[in-house]
Design a protein around this motif. Structure first.
Motif, PDB file in Angstrom:
ATOM      1  N   LEU A  17       0.821  -1.215   0.000  1.00  0.00           N
ATOM      2  CA  LEU A  17       0.000   0.000   0.000  1.00  0.00           C
ATOM      3  C   LEU A  17       0.852   1.262   0.000  1.00  0.00           C
ATOM      4  O   LEU A  17       0.385   2.337   0.352  1.00  0.00           O
ATOM      5  CB  LEU A  17      -0.971   0.028   1.187  1.00  0.00           C
ATOM      6  N   GLY A  18       2.122   1.132  -0.371  1.00  0.00           N
ATOM      7  CA  GLY A  18       3.023   2.272  -0.412  1.00  0.00           C
ATOM      8  C   GLY A  18       3.477   2.758   0.951  1.00  0.00           C
ATOM      9  O   GLY A  18       4.163   3.768   1.045  1.00  0.00           O
ATOM     10  N   ILE A  19       3.115   2.060   2.025  1.00  0.00           N
ATOM     11  CA  ILE A  19       3.418   2.527   3.386  1.00  0.00           C
ATOM     12  C   ILE A  19       4.074   1.457   4.254  1.00  0.00           C
ATOM     13  O   ILE A  19       4.989   1.747   5.004  1.00  0.00           O
ATOM     14  CB  ILE A  19       2.126   3.007   4.091  1.00  0.00           C
ATOM     15  N   PHE A  20       3.611   0.220   4.168  1.00  0.00           N
ATOM     16  CA  PHE A  20       3.975  -0.804   5.144  1.00  0.00           C
ATOM     17  C   PHE A  20       4.906  -1.863   4.559  1.00  0.00           C
ATOM     18  O   PHE A  20       4.774  -2.260   3.412  1.00  0.00           O
ATOM     19  CB  PHE A  20       2.723  -1.505   5.673  1.00  0.00           C
ATOM     20  N   THR A  21       5.824  -2.353   5.411  1.00  0.00           N
ATOM     21  CA  THR A  21       6.616  -3.527   5.081  1.00  0.00           C
ATOM     22  C   THR A  21       5.875  -4.755   5.620  1.00  0.00           C
ATOM     23  O   THR A  21       4.962  -4.624   6.442  1.00  0.00           O
ATOM     24  CB  THR A  21       8.010  -3.454   5.732  1.00  0.00           C
ATOM     25  N   LEU A  27       3.485  -7.063  12.711  1.00  0.00           N
ATOM     26  CA  LEU A  27       3.467  -6.457  14.048  1.00  0.00           C
ATOM     27  C   LEU A  27       2.084  -5.910  14.374  1.00  0.00           C
ATOM     28  O   LEU A  27       1.538  -6.165  15.451  1.00  0.00           O
ATOM     29  CB  LEU A  27       4.512  -5.348  14.124  1.00  0.00           C
ATOM     30  N   PHE A  28       1.502  -5.167  13.443  1.00  0.00           N
ATOM     31  CA  PHE A  28       0.173  -4.606  13.664  1.00  0.00           C
ATOM     32  C   PHE A  28      -0.876  -5.704  13.788  1.00  0.00           C
ATOM     33  O   PHE A  28      -1.740  -5.657  14.663  1.00  0.00           O
ATOM     34  CB  PHE A  28      -0.185  -3.648  12.527  1.00  0.00           C
ATOM     35  N   CYS A  60       0.914  -1.187  19.049  1.00  0.00           N
ATOM     36  CA  CYS A  60       1.365  -1.646  17.734  1.00  0.00           C
ATOM     37  C   CYS A  60       0.963  -0.661  16.637  1.00  0.00           C
ATOM     38  O   CYS A  60       1.733  -0.434  15.702  1.00  0.00           O
ATOM     39  CB  CYS A  60       0.815  -3.033  17.442  1.00  0.00           C
ATOM     40  N   ALA A  61      -0.201  -0.074  16.742  1.00  0.00           N
ATOM     41  CA  ALA A  61      -0.613   0.940  15.762  1.00  0.00           C
ATOM     42  C   ALA A  61       0.293   2.163  15.854  1.00  0.00           C
ATOM     43  O   ALA A  61       0.650   2.762  14.831  1.00  0.00           O
ATOM     44  CB  ALA A  61      -2.068   1.331  15.994  1.00  0.00           C
ATOM     45  N   PHE A  62       0.690   2.546  17.063  1.00  0.00           N
ATOM     46  CA  PHE A  62       1.609   3.673  17.238  1.00  0.00           C
ATOM     47  C   PHE A  62       2.975   3.373  16.623  1.00  0.00           C
ATOM     48  O   PHE A  62       3.589   4.241  16.008  1.00  0.00           O
ATOM     49  CB  PHE A  62       1.758   3.987  18.729  1.00  0.00           C
ATOM     50  N   LEU A  63       3.449   2.130  16.760  1.00  0.00           N
ATOM     51  CA  LEU A  63       4.764   1.773  16.236  1.00  0.00           C
ATOM     52  C   LEU A  63       4.821   1.761  14.712  1.00  0.00           C
ATOM     53  O   LEU A  63       5.853   2.077  14.130  1.00  0.00           O
ATOM     54  CB  LEU A  63       5.199   0.410  16.784  1.00  0.00           C
ATOM     55  N   VAL A  64       3.739   1.391  14.048  1.00  0.00           N
ATOM     56  CA  VAL A  64       3.745   1.333  12.587  1.00  0.00           C
ATOM     57  C   VAL A  64       3.175   2.596  11.947  1.00  0.00           C
ATOM     58  O   VAL A  64       3.045   2.667  10.731  1.00  0.00           O
ATOM     59  CB  VAL A  64       3.009   0.084  12.060  1.00  0.00           C
ATOM     60  N   MET A  65       2.864   3.609  12.748  1.00  0.00           N
ATOM     61  CA  MET A  65       2.328   4.867  12.229  1.00  0.00           C
ATOM     62  C   MET A  65       3.394   5.566  11.379  1.00  0.00           C
ATOM     63  O   MET A  65       4.498   5.825  11.852  1.00  0.00           O
ATOM     64  CB  MET A  65       1.921   5.754  13.408  1.00  0.00           C
ATOM     65  N   PRO A  66       3.106   5.874  10.118  1.00  0.00           N
ATOM     66  CA  PRO A  66       4.110   6.534   9.276  1.00  0.00           C
ATOM     67  C   PRO A  66       4.334   7.983   9.689  1.00  0.00           C
ATOM     68  O   PRO A  66       3.395   8.683  10.064  1.00  0.00           O
ATOM     69  CB  PRO A  66       3.521   6.450   7.871  1.00  0.00           C
TER      70      PRO A  66
END
Length: 104
Positions: A17-21, A27-28, A60-66
């Protein structure tokens, strides 16, 4: 003089999605899965219990927040840890190392 146009973020094509690995999504997903399991098996009767049950998903949402200039908060935290734990005194070893010393 040549001007080269380089895209600002060339890795977005390799990301989901152009954002996540894949690690970010894992993790999320694990945080959400733990939160859903806690919601299913723990009785939630007050505010403190609700915060504790929802905390894995929120963390987990905080950690993967771009965020700009970094990939996400997890990368910022890892870079900060690396900066704090690495040596902070840098010794000059350049071409003018002995310039200004007596007798040289």
């Amino acid at each position: 003089m040549r001007n080269y146009l380089i895209p600002a973020n060339t890795k977005t094509g390799k990301l989901i999605l152009g954002i996540f690995t894949p690690f970010d999504l894992a993790l999320f997903g694990s945080g959400v899965l733990v939160t859903v399991a806690l919601l299913a098996f723990m009785p939630v009767s007050g505010t403190l219990e609700t915060i504790l049950v929802l905390s894995p998903g929120i963390v987990c949402a905080f950690l993967v927040m771009p965020i700009p200039y970094y990939h996400n908060m997890l990368v910022v935290i890892m870079e900060l840890y690396d900066f704090i734990t690495s040596r902070q005194t840098y010794r000059w070893r350049g071409w003018c190392y002995k310039v200004g010393k007596k007798g040289k």
